[in-house]
Design a protein around this motif. Structure first.
Motif, mmCIF file in Angstrom:
data_model
loop_
_atom_site.group_PDB
_atom_site.id
_atom_site.type_symbol
_atom_site.label_atom_id
_atom_site.label_comp_id
_atom_site.label_asym_id
_atom_site.label_seq_id
_atom_site.Cartn_x
_atom_site.Cartn_y
_atom_site.Cartn_z
ATOM 1 N N PRO A 75 0.694 -1.105 0.000
ATOM 2 C CA PRO A 75 0.045 -0.008 -0.011
ATOM 3 C C PRO A 75 0.701 1.201 0.151
ATOM 4 O O PRO A 75 1.843 1.308 0.553
ATOM 5 N N ALA A 77 2.438 4.624 1.035
ATOM 6 C CA ALA A 77 2.648 5.187 2.283
ATOM 7 C C ALA A 77 1.997 6.556 2.200
ATOM 8 O O ALA A 77 1.885 7.118 1.484
ATOM 9 N N THR A 78 1.257 6.593 3.412
ATOM 10 C CA THR A 78 0.376 7.926 3.720
ATOM 11 C C THR A 78 1.240 8.933 4.180
ATOM 12 O O THR A 78 2.239 8.754 5.177
ATOM 13 N N THR A 79 1.159 10.078 3.663
ATOM 14 C CA THR A 79 1.850 11.241 4.120
ATOM 15 C C THR A 79 1.216 11.654 5.252
ATOM 16 O O THR A 79 0.005 11.403 5.575
ATOM 17 N N GLU A 82 -1.953 13.729 4.545
ATOM 18 C CA GLU A 82 -2.983 12.802 4.188
ATOM 19 C C GLU A 82 -3.665 12.292 5.208
ATOM 20 O O GLU A 82 -4.997 12.144 5.510
ATOM 21 N N ALA A 83 -2.920 11.847 6.165
ATOM 22 C CA ALA A 83 -3.520 11.255 7.532
ATOM 23 C C ALA A 83 -4.366 12.003 8.134
ATOM 24 O O ALA A 83 -5.400 11.865 8.627
ATOM 25 N N LEU A 86 -7.554 12.848 6.493
ATOM 26 C CA LEU A 86 -8.464 11.754 6.776
ATOM 27 C C LEU A 86 -8.889 11.708 8.123
ATOM 28 O O LEU A 86 -10.148 11.192 8.447
ATOM 29 N N TYR A 87 -8.051 11.952 9.065
ATOM 30 C CA TYR A 87 -8.456 11.889 10.669
ATOM 31 C C TYR A 87 -9.806 12.647 10.932
ATOM 32 O O TYR A 87 -10.570 12.396 11.623
ATOM 33 N N TYR A 120 6.199 11.137 5.677
ATOM 34 C CA TYR A 120 5.261 9.977 5.743
ATOM 35 C C TYR A 120 4.905 9.887 7.282
ATOM 36 O O TYR A 120 5.793 9.911 8.047
ATOM 37 N N GLU A 122 4.609 7.092 8.761
ATOM 38 C CA GLU A 122 5.485 6.012 8.982
ATOM 39 C C GLU A 122 6.903 6.552 9.635
ATOM 40 O O GLU A 122 7.614 6.014 10.369
ATOM 41 N N ALA A 159 -4.675 6.244 13.889
ATOM 42 C CA ALA A 159 -4.030 5.939 12.513
ATOM 43 C C ALA A 159 -3.528 4.460 12.646
ATOM 44 O O ALA A 159 -3.662 3.605 11.573
ATOM 45 N N LEU A 164 -2.901 3.022 8.951
ATOM 46 C CA LEU A 164 -2.063 3.690 8.300
ATOM 47 C C LEU A 164 -0.370 3.802 8.433
ATOM 48 O O LEU A 164 0.387 4.297 7.897
#
Length: 403
Positions: A75, A77-79, A82-83, A86-87, A120, A122, A159, A164
């Motif tokens: 998948p 990686a979520t920046t 973006e996180a 979405l949150y 990201y 992560e 997350a 995520l």
């Protein structure tokens, strides 16, 4: 296939000509990946930690390619951006009111991470969170740090729950201690001095009436400053009750009966907007209105000689007075919690537990005072009664054995 990371120093970097310059890690030059004899590409970061992770992923991809295997479908990686987006979308879908405090705090986290080349989610490590927490400027004697950290923990827990990130890095850090500061209500004398001071501060007649009415509203409603300042006229019923008032902070709906004199003052208070008692949304934003009342209250408190902290939110003293006076009058803390619009009774207990004990001491004093009007047993009489009871019990047991 081994993938190595090296720094590609800029022409102005003072470390570009040193021995093993490519492995120097203390500058912020861009990092690259190299494998084989001629293959190389940008790591897309200036962080060695992130670049090394990218190198290990590339090694795995090259190994699968050499074995003729299909590349793993990972998948994307979520920046961090973006996180966060979405949150807050998820919170809105669940009916959770938008929190300016959460947006501001998590925005500061994003900026801190970006400044350290973490794009990201992560890439945000426990060490980074620890270093970021050390930059906070909250008052250490307040509950600010603990509240802020709970917001961060809630975000990372969410997350991790929707995959995520592979782990919840905030769980690796200890929670910050909650500083329980005892609230200080206003005495009757201080309230009288504050109301008298409204006419001694050099304010115009209109502003003087505005401030006095606002003080009485807060004292007898327990509304927070923003809720009192933006109170709509339609929420005050003919029975002098405030109904369907939604707290800005918790979105809880509260019902508050007002004393008739306070309700009458509100109704007669002039305002340049027909829908509100104090606010004109066409002329002033909410934060500006709250700051204006805060400045007026500081002026009144100083003139009245009522002690206060330099950073204290003075309008909250009226809210505390409302709660404490009800507790001392015998109102149950569960009911006070509802009037204040707290989500749980635990929040009310956190701030007003000492005043519940004060209420208990007051009740104890009243009970002991009532004893003066009663005929209390004497110590000798109590001993005689106890002896007689013991004798009667023994006789009953003997009679039972004889039968």
């Amino acid at each position: 296939m081994v993938v190595t990371v090296y720094a590609r120093h800029s022409s102005t970097c003072p470390h570009r000509n040193m021995k093993n310059a490519g492995q120097y890690r203390r500058c912020k030059c861009p990092l690259w990946l190299r494998w084989g004899k001629r293959h190389k590409r940008s790591a897309g970061t200036r962080s060695w930690e992130i670049a090394i992770k990218g190198a290990r992923k590339l090694e795995e991809e090259l190994e699968r390619k050499a074995l003729g295997l299909e590349p793993l479908k990972r998948p994307a990686a979520t920046t961090i951006d973006e996180a966060l987006e979405l949150y807050f979308v998820d919170r809105a879908q669940r009916g959770i009111k938008e929190s300016s405090k959460a947006k501001r705090l998590l925005g500061l986290l994003r900026n801190y991470a970006h400044a350290r080349n973490a794009i990201y989610l992560e890439d945000v490590s426990a060490r980074m969170l620890t270093e970021w927490r050390a930059t906070w400027t909250f008052n250490r004697q307040s509950g600010g740090p603990a509240v802020a950290w709970s917001i961060v923990k809630t975000f990372f827990r969410w997350a991790h729950s929707i995959d995520l990130v592979s782990s919840n890095v905030s769980a690796k850090l200890q929670s910050l201690p909650i500083v329980r500061t005892q609230v200080q209500p206003l005495t009757k004398d201080e309230m009288a001095r504050l109301l008298a001071a409204t006419s001694q501060c050099g304010l115009s007649t209109e502003v003087e009436q505005r401030v006095r009415t606002f003080i009485l509203l807060q004292r007898w409603s327990g509304l927070a400053c923003v809720d009192a300042a933006t109170l709509k006229r339609e929420l005050l019923g003919d029975d002098d009750n405030l109904t369907q008032v939604h707290r800005t902070k918790t979105d809880a709906e509260v019902f508050i009966p007002l004393p008739p004199p306070v309700a009458a003052m509100l109704r007669s208070h002039p305002n340049d907007h027909p829908d509100y008692f104090f606010w004109n949304p066409d002329r002033m934003a909410k934060p500006s209105l709250v700051c204006q009342f805060g400045d007026w209250m500081r002026l009144v408190f100083d003139k009245a000689g009522v002690k206060h902290g330099q950073q204290e939110m003075l309008t909250h003293r009226f809210r505390h007075t409302f709660a404490v006076e009800l507790l001392l009058a015998g109102v149950r803390i569960e009911q006070v919690s509802k009037l204040l619009g707290h989500k749980t009774v635990r929040t009310t207990e956190r701030y007003y537990s000492a005043w519940v004990k004060e209420r208990q001491r007051k009740l104890e004093a009243e009970v002991k005072q009532a004893w003066s009007k009663m005929e209390l047993p004497t110590a000798s009489g109590a001993r005689m009664n106890a002896a007689a009871a013991s004798s009667n019990l023994a006789e009953a047991v003997i009679d039972g054995m004889i039968q």
